[in-house]
Write a protein that holds these residues in place. Structure first.
Motif, mmCIF file in Angstrom:
data_model
loop_
_atom_site.group_PDB
_atom_site.id
_atom_site.type_symbol
_atom_site.label_atom_id
_atom_site.label_comp_id
_atom_site.label_asym_id
_atom_site.label_seq_id
_atom_site.Cartn_x
_atom_site.Cartn_y
_atom_site.Cartn_z
ATOM 1 N N LEU A 68 0.777 -1.365 0.093
ATOM 2 C CA LEU A 68 -0.086 0.019 0.186
ATOM 3 C C LEU A 68 0.997 1.325 0.027
ATOM 4 O O LEU A 68 0.695 2.231 -0.648
ATOM 5 N N VAL A 69 2.063 1.275 0.687
ATOM 6 C CA VAL A 69 2.692 2.318 0.881
ATOM 7 C C VAL A 69 3.620 2.645 -0.624
ATOM 8 O O VAL A 69 3.756 3.693 -1.031
ATOM 9 N N ALA A 70 3.814 1.487 -1.310
ATOM 10 C CA ALA A 70 4.491 1.563 -2.389
ATOM 11 C C ALA A 70 3.439 2.082 -3.572
ATOM 12 O O ALA A 70 3.813 2.797 -4.484
ATOM 13 N N GLU A 71 2.108 1.691 -3.515
ATOM 14 C CA GLU A 71 1.280 2.311 -4.324
ATOM 15 C C GLU A 71 0.885 3.888 -3.938
ATOM 16 O O GLU A 71 0.690 4.805 -5.016
ATOM 17 N N ARG A 72 0.914 4.252 -2.645
ATOM 18 C CA ARG A 72 0.828 5.663 -2.478
ATOM 19 C C ARG A 72 1.930 6.378 -2.925
ATOM 20 O O ARG A 72 1.741 7.576 -3.391
ATOM 21 N N LEU A 73 3.361 5.854 -2.773
ATOM 22 C CA LEU A 73 4.445 6.730 -3.446
ATOM 23 C C LEU A 73 4.277 6.724 -4.873
ATOM 24 O O LEU A 73 4.737 7.659 -5.447
ATOM 25 N N HIS A 74 3.746 5.726 -5.519
ATOM 26 C CA HIS A 74 3.596 5.932 -7.012
ATOM 27 C C HIS A 74 2.365 7.039 -7.255
ATOM 28 O O HIS A 74 2.692 7.747 -8.407
ATOM 29 N N ARG A 75 1.311 6.784 -6.807
ATOM 30 C CA ARG A 75 0.150 7.725 -7.025
ATOM 31 C C ARG A 75 0.453 9.016 -6.714
ATOM 32 O O ARG A 75 -0.142 9.864 -7.542
ATOM 33 N N LEU A 76 1.262 9.273 -5.821
ATOM 34 C CA LEU A 76 1.591 10.791 -5.473
ATOM 35 C C LEU A 76 2.426 11.406 -6.126
ATOM 36 O O LEU A 76 3.193 12.720 -5.824
ATOM 37 N N SER A 77 3.182 10.664 -7.031
ATOM 38 C CA SER A 77 4.543 11.130 -7.852
ATOM 39 C C SER A 77 4.115 11.527 -9.016
ATOM 40 O O SER A 77 3.124 11.507 -9.419
ATOM 41 N N ALA A 78 5.295 12.311 -9.616
ATOM 42 C CA ALA A 78 4.784 12.672 -11.126
ATOM 43 C C ALA A 78 4.716 11.618 -11.983
ATOM 44 O O ALA A 78 4.354 11.743 -13.113
ATOM 45 N N ARG A 79 4.976 10.358 -11.414
ATOM 46 C CA ARG A 79 4.845 9.211 -12.682
ATOM 47 C C ARG A 79 3.596 8.484 -12.321
ATOM 48 O O ARG A 79 3.350 7.431 -12.934
ATOM 49 N N ARG B 25 11.620 4.426 -11.561
ATOM 50 C CA ARG B 25 11.849 4.416 -10.055
ATOM 51 C C ARG B 25 11.555 3.220 -9.315
ATOM 52 O O ARG B 25 10.706 2.552 -9.391
ATOM 53 N N ILE B 26 12.557 2.946 -8.315
ATOM 54 C CA ILE B 26 12.778 1.673 -7.601
ATOM 55 C C ILE B 26 12.179 2.018 -6.172
ATOM 56 O O ILE B 26 12.476 3.077 -5.543
ATOM 57 N N VAL B 27 11.057 1.298 -5.760
ATOM 58 C CA VAL B 27 10.545 1.171 -4.411
ATOM 59 C C VAL B 27 10.773 -0.213 -4.119
ATOM 60 O O VAL B 27 10.204 -1.349 -4.704
ATOM 61 N N ALA B 28 11.523 -0.719 -3.097
ATOM 62 C CA ALA B 28 11.803 -1.983 -2.323
ATOM 63 C C ALA B 28 11.207 -2.203 -1.210
ATOM 64 O O ALA B 28 11.123 -1.228 -0.471
ATOM 65 N N ALA B 29 11.056 -3.303 -0.915
ATOM 66 C CA ALA B 29 10.556 -3.661 0.396
ATOM 67 C C ALA B 29 10.786 -5.099 1.023
ATOM 68 O O ALA B 29 11.128 -5.721 0.050
ATOM 69 N N THR B 30 11.129 -5.034 2.284
ATOM 70 C CA THR B 30 11.460 -6.357 2.938
ATOM 71 C C THR B 30 11.155 -6.605 4.478
ATOM 72 O O THR B 30 10.772 -5.212 4.933
ATOM 73 N N ASN B 31 10.986 -7.624 4.929
ATOM 74 C CA ASN B 31 10.918 -7.505 6.507
ATOM 75 C C ASN B 31 12.062 -8.021 7.081
ATOM 76 O O ASN B 31 11.987 -8.529 8.324
ATOM 77 N N GLU B 32 13.070 -7.931 6.138
ATOM 78 C CA GLU B 32 14.694 -8.411 6.745
ATOM 79 C C GLU B 32 15.314 -7.328 7.284
ATOM 80 O O GLU B 32 14.914 -6.119 6.963
ATOM 81 N N ASN B 33 16.436 -7.514 8.248
ATOM 82 C CA ASN B 33 17.185 -6.420 8.569
ATOM 83 C C ASN B 33 18.284 -6.322 7.583
ATOM 84 O O ASN B 33 19.544 -7.277 7.717
ATOM 85 N N LEU B 34 18.287 -5.661 6.597
ATOM 86 C CA LEU B 34 19.315 -5.578 5.626
ATOM 87 C C LEU B 34 20.745 -5.331 6.033
ATOM 88 O O LEU B 34 21.677 -5.645 5.503
ATOM 89 N N PRO B 35 20.938 -4.176 6.896
ATOM 90 C CA PRO B 35 22.371 -4.040 7.360
ATOM 91 C C PRO B 35 22.867 -5.155 7.969
ATOM 92 O O PRO B 35 24.172 -5.571 7.856
ATOM 93 N N GLN B 36 22.081 -6.044 8.673
ATOM 94 C CA GLN B 36 22.838 -7.146 9.407
ATOM 95 C C GLN B 36 23.146 -8.249 7.958
ATOM 96 O O GLN B 36 23.982 -8.915 8.339
ATOM 97 N N MET B 37 22.119 -8.352 7.256
ATOM 98 C CA MET B 37 22.570 -9.193 6.113
ATOM 99 C C MET B 37 23.817 -8.684 5.269
ATOM 100 O O MET B 37 24.734 -9.503 4.841
ATOM 101 N N VAL B 38 23.986 -7.469 5.306
ATOM 102 C CA VAL B 38 25.343 -6.959 4.735
ATOM 103 C C VAL B 38 26.582 -7.288 5.766
ATOM 104 O O VAL B 38 27.494 -7.874 4.986
ATOM 105 N N ASP B 39 26.327 -7.267 7.043
ATOM 106 C CA ASP B 39 27.409 -7.778 7.821
ATOM 107 C C ASP B 39 27.520 -9.430 7.751
ATOM 108 O O ASP B 39 28.754 -9.606 7.746
#
Length: 347
Positions: A43-54, A142-156
């Motif tokens: 839903l957040v991704a859709e909102r980001l798209h609908r309220l953008s110039a795109r 435009r990229i909108v990405a989502a996850t429920n993972e802790n990406l900084p920990q995955m980087v480590d």
């Protein structure tokens, strides 16, 4: 936005998040959405798209966890005919499909290292190359990405590229779980309940009883809004009397005295003594001949319920535990034997 996809809430945590989403929408930058399952990342991704110039361009959604690793790159970047077994004709990838719009990558943390490397190049240079081709294709996405993972920990741990995380994290929106959205559970429950009542053709919305509303407020909601919707809609459709407030809430649809313990498991027949702290008076049925099996069974069941309620001082949860029932199973049984009124008078 579509009627089925609405962001609803009034808590400070929710409204602050929506404000940040709205501010980020106007910028042509990548956004990373972090949140538990059921918090509304799409839903957040859709909102980001609908309220953008795109907003007039395409919004292309790809669940990175829904495809095997061997097909993810072909889905993202496309392929030429004969690029691999089964590729009978050329096919554009999601980047080409999203040209001029937004590409939403859900479950980003599941991307393979090879796909991460190609994704980084596509974001950095705005160019993609189909599998089996040497020709670069310019894309404006435009990229909108989502996850429920802790990406900084995955980087480590070496499971996610640090440079890709840097490129995607211009803005990071962390969605609050439902348990942190003070006051939003009643609002959402009323919304989902009204929709389900309308779908069932009820003449009006009776609402929830005080006990049911209290149970909804105090539950921890590990599945967040998605779980709340399921619980509320299930409670409405199971309720038999649309003229009275809904009083039964079943948080665990899998709870059952007949639930299997595992694949191929054989049932165990064991004698079980009643719990010492919850004694229940058991009355044996009369020994005279039975002429009406259903009536005799119902009378005996009612007597068991009456005894258990009395022994547990009319505490429903203690009564359910004493009878090895779930709370909702007990409530159904009490309603079937018209004992809810008796229990309420006793209180």
């Amino acid at each position: 936005m579509d009627r089925e996809n609405q962001s609803i809430g009034q808590s400070t945590a929710f409204l602050d998040t929506i404000e940040r989403v709205s501010r980020a929408a106007a910028l042509n930058r990548p956004v990373l959405v972090i949140g538990e399952r059921g918090t509304g990342k799409e839903l957040v991704a859709e909102r980001l798209h609908r309220l953008s110039a795109r907003w007039s361009g395409p919004l292309v959604v790809m669940n990175c966890a829904a495809l095997p690793e061997t097909l993810i790159e072909a889905e993202l970047f496309g392929h030429e005919a004969g690029a691999f077994t089964g590729a009978s004709r050329a096919r554009p990838g999601r980047f080409e499909e999203a040209d001029g719009g937004t590409l939403f990558l859900d479950e980003l943390g599941t991307l393979s290292s090879g796909a991460q490397e190609r994704l980084l190049r596509a974001i950095e240079y705005g160019e993609v190359t189909r599998i089996g081709s040497n020709r670069q294709i310019r894309v404006d996405v435009r990229i909108v990405a989502a996850t429920n993972e802790n990406l900084p920990q995955m980087v480590d741990r070496g499971r996610f590229r640090a440079d890709l995380l840097d490129r995607l994290s211009f803005e990071v929106l962390t969605l609050p779980p439902l348990r942190a959205r003070d006051g939003d559970v009643p609002v959402l429950a009323d919304y989902f309940g009204r929709r389900m009542a309308s779908e069932l053709g009820w003449p009006h919305w009776p609402g929830f009883s005080a006990d049911a509303a209290e149970a909804l407020r105090h539950y921890s909601w590990p599945g967040n809004v998605r779980e709340l919707r399921n619980v509320v809609e299930r409670a409405v459709y199971r309720w038999d009397d649309p003229e009275t407030a809904i009083g039964d809430i079943d948080f665990d649809p899998f709870a059952s005295p007949w639930q299997p313990v595992g694949e191929g498991a054989r049932p165990k027949v064991e004698a079980r003594a009643p719990e010492a702290d919850l004694p229940v008076t058991i009355v044996m049925p009369p020994a005279e001949p039975c002429t009406d099996f259903r009536a005799a069974t119902a009378a005996y069941e009612r007597q068991l319920l009456e005894n258990a309620l009395r022994d547990c001082r009319y505490n429903q949860r203690m009564t359910a535990k004493a009878l090895a029932l779930t709370y909702d199973q007990l409530r159904h049984a009490l309603r079937r034997h018209e004992l809810l009124q008796v229990e309420q008078k006793a209180e």
